[in-house]
Design an enzyme around this catalytic site. Structure first.
Site, mmCIF file in Angstrom:
data_model
loop_
_atom_site.group_PDB
_atom_site.id
_atom_site.type_symbol
_atom_site.label_atom_id
_atom_site.label_comp_id
_atom_site.label_asym_id
_atom_site.label_seq_id
_atom_site.Cartn_x
_atom_site.Cartn_y
_atom_site.Cartn_z
ATOM 1 C CG ASN A 13 -1.650 1.275 1.441
ATOM 2 O OD1 ASN A 13 -1.852 2.027 0.484
ATOM 3 N ND2 ASN A 13 -2.070 1.535 2.669
ATOM 4 C CE LYS A 15 0.821 3.654 4.884
ATOM 5 N NZ LYS A 15 0.396 3.681 6.254
ATOM 6 C CG HIS A 100 -5.591 1.773 5.353
ATOM 7 N ND1 HIS A 100 -5.132 2.719 6.235
ATOM 8 C CD2 HIS A 100 -4.548 0.947 5.110
ATOM 9 C CE1 HIS A 100 -3.860 2.471 6.504
ATOM 10 N NE2 HIS A 100 -3.483 1.392 5.835
ATOM 11 C CD GLU A 102 -2.648 5.477 6.795
ATOM 12 O OE1 GLU A 102 -2.644 5.599 5.557
ATOM 13 O OE2 GLU A 102 -1.697 4.984 7.439
ATOM 14 C CD GLU A 171 -3.159 -2.670 7.651
ATOM 15 O OE1 GLU A 171 -2.037 -2.886 7.161
ATOM 16 O OE2 GLU A 171 -3.815 -1.654 7.385
ATOM 17 N N GLY A 177 2.728 2.414 10.520
ATOM 18 C CA GLY A 177 3.617 3.543 10.277
ATOM 19 C C GLY A 177 4.384 3.996 11.507
ATOM 20 C CB SER A 216 5.648 -1.432 11.832
ATOM 21 O OG SER A 216 5.205 -0.112 12.057
HETATM 22 C C1 PEP Z 1 -0.492 0.164 5.905
HETATM 23 O O1 PEP Z 1 -0.434 1.208 5.290
HETATM 24 O O2 PEP Z 1 -1.480 -0.567 5.791
HETATM 25 C C2 PEP Z 1 0.625 -0.208 6.770
HETATM 26 C C3 PEP Z 1 0.555 -1.346 7.427
HETATM 27 O O3 PEP Z 1 1.659 0.670 6.856
HETATM 28 P P1 PEP Z 1 3.119 0.368 7.505
HETATM 29 O O4 PEP Z 1 3.598 -0.942 6.940
HETATM 30 O O5 PEP Z 1 3.956 1.515 7.082
HETATM 31 O O6 PEP Z 1 2.921 0.281 8.981
#
Ligand code: PEP
Length: 261
Positions: A13, A15, A100, A102, A171, A177, A216
């Site tokens: 992803n 973003k 997601h 976000e 998640e 992040g 992460s």
């Molecule tokens: C994500 O954007 O779904 C995500 C898990 O980001 P990151 O791997 O940067 O934590």
């Protein structure tokens, strides 16, 4: 009848990155060789921002890397300024992410996520539905309740006939992040809960649904997730913007994948 083993999925992803089409194409091209090398054992999909879908589609056409969008709207067409429908994406993408954290942080509700997931499946897309708890909920021991409720809400309108195109991603929001990836055994417990909800909703066909971990994930920790019996891959943010690292992760997931899974 025994179910076919689930193929691991590594999903990137991006973003709201990168800033230019040229950079997007370069990122996508960087992943093609590793995906080709391991195409027999895992699926790889990239999720660029909407404007880069066309150039990245050009770059990935006829390769082993699949393409997806980061969101969609539930209506097919009409007076919905700024929205992009699942039906429109179906011309370009095989995949879409919905729910997601976000996007949920910007006001998306469980009901919205459910409608988006249903529209995506209806349009013929494969869909990754994201669920996860806030840090305060994690600390208060509410993860199972929060995630269970999110999963049940998202699954509620989905037809059993198309759930072979459904993927769930656990998640934890506090891990996204932040560089603070969830302890694999804790994440594994929550992924088992997600699978139980899938089984309650769909019975035996739920065995085809993949459950991912995200938060992460990088080359140093990806193996600790995909080694878990209940983890069918990872949704990766930051590390997917580093094609060398993402390619290494593809190889690591492929090394763990076995026909017995
Ligand atoms: C994500 O954007 O779904 C995500 C898990 O980001 P990151 O791997 O940067 O934590």
């Amino acid at each position: 009848m025994p179910q076919a083993p689930r193929r691991p999925l590594l999903a990137g992803n991006w973003k709201m990155n990168p800033l230019s089409a040229a950079e997007a194409v370069e990122l996508a091209r960087g992943v093609i060789p590793a995906a080709r090398q391991h195409a027999s054992v895992l699926d790889v999909a990239l999720f660029p921002p909407f404007p880069w879908l066309r150039p990245v589609w050009d770059a990935l056409h006829d390769t082993d890397v699949e393409l997806g969008a980061q969101d969609c709207f539930w209506e097919r067409a009409g007076a919905f300024t700024g929205e992009v429908s699942a039906a429109m994406l179906a011309g370009w993408c095989g995949w879409v992410i919905v729910g997601h954290s976000e996007r949920r942080a910007l006001g998306e509700t469980d009901a919205d996520v459910a409608r988006k997931a249903a529209a995506a499946l209806e349009a013929g897309l494969s869909v990754i539905v994201c669920v996860g708890e806030h840090e305060a909920q994690f600390v208060a021991g509410q993860t199972a309740q929060v995630v269970g409720d999110q999963v049940s809400a998202a699954l509620q309108p989905l037809p059993a006939s198309s759930i072979d195109r459904l993927v769930m991603a656990y998640e934890p929001i506090w891990a996204i992040g932040t560089g603070r990836n969830a302890d694999p055994s804790l994440a594994g417990g929550t992924m088992r809960l997600v699978r139980q909800r899938l089984e309650q909703a769909f019975g035996a066909p739920a065995a085809s649904v993949r459950v991912l971990y995200g938060g992460s994930v990088n080359a140093a920790n990806v193996a600790s997730y995909v080694e878990l019996a209940g983890c069918d891959g990872c949704l990766v943010g930051g590390a997917s913007l580093r094609p060398e690292e993402f390619s290494k992760m593809i190889s690591m997931v492929a090394a763990v994948a076995s026909p017995a899974r």
